[in-house]
Design an enzyme around this catalytic site. Structure first.
Site, PDB file in Angstrom:
ATOM      1  N   ASP A  92       0.872  -1.119   0.031  1.00  0.00           N
ATOM      2  CA  ASP A  92       0.009   0.042   0.010  1.00  0.00           C
ATOM      3  C   ASP A  92       0.761   1.055   0.007  1.00  0.00           C
ATOM      4  O   ASP A  92       1.948   1.262   0.600  1.00  0.00           O
ATOM      5  CB  ASP A  92      -0.768   0.065   1.250  1.00  0.00           C
ATOM      6  CG  ASP A  92      -2.028   1.047   1.293  1.00  0.00           C
ATOM      7  OD1 ASP A  92      -1.985   1.786   0.252  1.00  0.00           O
ATOM      8  OD2 ASP A  92      -2.472   1.173   2.204  1.00  0.00           O
ATOM      9  N   SER A  93       0.463   2.313  -0.783  1.00  0.00           N
ATOM     10  CA  SER A  93       1.409   3.503  -0.734  1.00  0.00           C
ATOM     11  C   SER A  93       1.628   4.348   0.582  1.00  0.00           C
ATOM     12  O   SER A  93       2.581   4.848   0.692  1.00  0.00           O
ATOM     13  CB  SER A  93       0.569   4.400  -1.946  1.00  0.00           C
ATOM     14  OG  SER A  93      -0.509   4.966  -1.414  1.00  0.00           O
ATOM     15  N   GLY A  95      -1.341   5.998   1.573  1.00  0.00           N
ATOM     16  CA  GLY A  95      -2.322   7.180   1.732  1.00  0.00           C
ATOM     17  C   GLY A  95      -3.166   7.094   3.130  1.00  0.00           C
ATOM     18  O   GLY A  95      -3.615   8.075   3.602  1.00  0.00           O
ATOM     19  N   GLY A 248     -11.098   3.891   0.329  1.00  0.00           N
ATOM     20  CA  GLY A 248     -11.924   4.938   1.105  1.00  0.00           C
ATOM     21  C   GLY A 248     -13.181   4.440   1.724  1.00  0.00           C
ATOM     22  O   GLY A 248     -14.152   5.161   2.075  1.00  0.00           O
ATOM     23  N   ASP A 298      -7.937  -6.753   2.419  1.00  0.00           N
ATOM     24  CA  ASP A 298      -7.104  -6.821   3.484  1.00  0.00           C
ATOM     25  C   ASP A 298      -7.416  -6.109   4.545  1.00  0.00           C
ATOM     26  O   ASP A 298      -8.471  -5.155   4.479  1.00  0.00           O
ATOM     27  CB  ASP A 298      -5.627  -6.198   3.126  1.00  0.00           C
ATOM     28  CG  ASP A 298      -5.718  -4.654   3.029  1.00  0.00           C
ATOM     29  OD1 ASP A 298      -5.136  -4.247   3.962  1.00  0.00           O
ATOM     30  OD2 ASP A 298      -6.467  -4.193   2.210  1.00  0.00           O
ATOM     31  N   CYS A 336     -11.854 -25.722  13.317  1.00  0.00           N
ATOM     32  CA  CYS A 336     -10.498 -24.699  12.726  1.00  0.00           C
ATOM     33  C   CYS A 336      -9.200 -25.313  13.105  1.00  0.00           C
ATOM     34  O   CYS A 336      -9.075 -25.949  14.223  1.00  0.00           O
ATOM     35  CB  CYS A 336     -10.668 -23.436  13.543  1.00  0.00           C
ATOM     36  SG  CYS A 336      -9.086 -22.364  13.269  1.00  0.00           S
ATOM     37  N   CYS A 338      -6.094 -24.341  13.294  1.00  0.00           N
ATOM     38  CA  CYS A 338      -5.111 -23.376  13.921  1.00  0.00           C
ATOM     39  C   CYS A 338      -4.892 -24.029  15.296  1.00  0.00           C
ATOM     40  O   CYS A 338      -5.657 -24.731  15.873  1.00  0.00           O
ATOM     41  CB  CYS A 338      -5.778 -21.882  14.130  1.00  0.00           C
ATOM     42  SG  CYS A 338      -6.775 -21.613  15.693  1.00  0.00           S
ATOM     43  N   CYS A 341      -7.380 -23.550  18.440  1.00  0.00           N
ATOM     44  CA  CYS A 341      -8.348 -24.600  18.671  1.00  0.00           C
ATOM     45  C   CYS A 341      -7.870 -26.072  18.653  1.00  0.00           C
ATOM     46  O   CYS A 341      -8.807 -26.744  19.178  1.00  0.00           O
ATOM     47  CB  CYS A 341      -9.260 -24.155  17.267  1.00  0.00           C
ATOM     48  SG  CYS A 341     -10.028 -22.733  17.268  1.00  0.00           S
ATOM     49  N   HIS A 367      -5.548 -17.540  15.174  1.00  0.00           N
ATOM     50  CA  HIS A 367      -6.789 -18.089  14.966  1.00  0.00           C
ATOM     51  C   HIS A 367      -7.664 -17.155  13.884  1.00  0.00           C
ATOM     52  O   HIS A 367      -8.202 -17.585  13.182  1.00  0.00           O
ATOM     53  CB  HIS A 367      -7.556 -17.967  16.294  1.00  0.00           C
ATOM     54  CG  HIS A 367      -9.047 -18.364  15.789  1.00  0.00           C
ATOM     55  ND1 HIS A 367      -9.490 -19.599  15.582  1.00  0.00           N
ATOM     56  CD2 HIS A 367     -10.089 -17.370  16.090  1.00  0.00           C
ATOM     57  CE1 HIS A 367     -10.807 -19.241  15.493  1.00  0.00           C
ATOM     58  NE2 HIS A 367     -11.155 -18.295  15.709  1.00  0.00           N
TER      59      HIS A 367
END
Length: 414
Positions: A92-93, A95, A248, A298, A336, A338, A341, A367
């Site tokens: 990401d720049s 911003g 935005g 993201d 799950c 992970c 869990c 998780h």
């Protein structure tokens, strides 16, 4: 031959299964990207991120510019080598970071002037400078510098920021193409300790050419349909792109307004390029966005919330520190994979958090990432089977229904 490509299959309304090809691999979409702001997902190593199901991660050019410096990242062979991540990456720049520096920055047509909160030094952040920084960092996908303003801003302010973002996009494109054609400028000389391997920048023949990268424009315009349409029209007229981002949003507006904005944008965005929805990462928002044709996502919220004790389950969010979890021997969720869990129960996870043991935040952040990766994987499976809409509607109904009791297998731990 292009290093980037995108194809789709199994459309289900506006939702679709996709494959986004980059120099470091192909991402099957829809997909969630963990945020590694400083080229690190806080508290987690890249092996854990990969095992959680991540295909692509992102870092932040603004933060890497400040520390350790974009030239330093380049000297170590680029962000992939620096972070020890061999899959696709995005930067990401910055911003959003500029937006959050209200007391420290001044925005003009030229760019952004700001003071580094770390040492007070003054910096000028222009579209051209951002392209040079992101070219040095070397991620597969890089973002334009745009102007982000507060959610709920009026039409006039939103239009002004959207139009400036389009002008900055043109400047980004020109500089991006120049660096592609002419190569990057040599970096300052960096010494290495005796006996240490040479830096990548010591081999100018391989270092000066810019790596293969795709520049993504960002659709702006607040929650105003006419401005979003104008932004998309301007972006599509300004060049050929390998993908397009929608920014935005998730900055304070109502969820209904965010979803309405998806509905405005999706029909206007080209079908043959990936759509990246920036900064959105709650489970229900992801499925709502997928159903409206978005592909990549993201957000820092999943890991940040996990580090503070809030975890995702199919029955809604669980606050692990609640006293009701003190004697609860169930896992966070039954399906799950992970470590939180599969190895621990809620009572132990609560104990880790209330005693401020570092393992607790790590496990819960991992998780939440795993949960979103599993959710996106299931969405892809349902898209391939042609059952996405039915499954998504039922999943959202369950997630949004707050369980009214505790103590049974279906209780969400609240």
């Amino acid at each position: 031959m292009s290093h980037f490509g995108f194809r789709t299959a199994h459309p289900n309304g506006n939702a679709r299964l996709g494959w986004f090809t980059t120099p470091h691999g192909t991402i099957e979409t829809p997909a969630f990207m963990p945020v590694g702001t400083h080229a690190s997902v806080r508290g987690l190593d890249m092996g854990e991120i990969r095992r959680a199901g991540a295909q692509m991660i992102l870092a932040n050019a603004y933060h890497l510019y400040l520390r350790p410096g974009d030239q330093m990242v380049r000297a170590f062979g680029g962000v992939h080598a620096f972070a020890r991540w061999d899959g696709p990456m995005l930067t990401d720049s910055g911003g959003y970071q500029v937006f959050s520096l209200a007391r420290y920055r001044k925005v003009t047509e030229q760019g952004v002037e700001f003071r580094n909160k770390l040492d007070g030094s003054l910096h000028e952040y222009t579209p051209e400078k951002v392209m040079q920084i992101e070219r040095n960092i070397g991620a597969d996908v890089i973002m334009q510098l745009d102007e982000l303003i507060e959610g709920g801003s009026d039409h006039r302010a939103s239009r002004k920021a959207m139009e400036r973002s389009l002008r900055w996009l043109e400047r980004c494109r020109v500089e991006f193409d120049r660096l592609e054609r002419d190569g990057r400028a040599p970096v300052e000389a960096l010494a290495v300790p005796d006996g240490a391997p040479p830096l990548a920048t010591h081999d100018e023949a391989h270092d000066l050419p810019a790596p293969p990268q795709a520049l993504f424009p960002i659709v702006q315009g607040g929650t105003y349909a006419d401005l979003r349409r104008a932004s998309i029209e301007g972006i599509l007229q300004s060049g050929d792109w390998h993908g397009i981002a929608v920014g935005g949003l998730s900055v304070g507006e109502a969820k209904s307004a965010m979803y309405d904005t998806f509905d405005v944008c999706a029909p206007l965005l080209p079908w043959d390029m990936p759509r990246y929805l920036m900064g959105v990462g709650f489970p229900d928002d992801l499925l709502e966005a997928v159903s409206r044709g978005m592909d990549l996502f993201d957000c820092v919220a999943p890991t940040r919330m996990g580090r503070h004790g809030t975890v995702f389950t199919a029955d809604g969010k669980v606050q692990i520190q609640k006293s009701s979890n003190r004697t609860d021997r169930r896992p966070l969720t039954d399906d799950c994979p992970c470590p939180a869990c599969t190895q621990y129960d809620r009572a132990y996870l609560r104990h880790l958090m209330v005693t401020e043991e570092p393992l607790g935040p790590r496990l819960l952040a991992l998780h939440n990432l795993t949960f979103l990766m599993q959710l996106m994987e299931r969405a892809r499976t349902e898209l391939a089977a042609g059952t996405f809409t039915t499954w998504s509607d039922e999943w959202l109904r369950r997630y949004r229904t707050r369980t009214a009791f505790t103590g049974s297998a279906s209780a969400n731990g609240r």
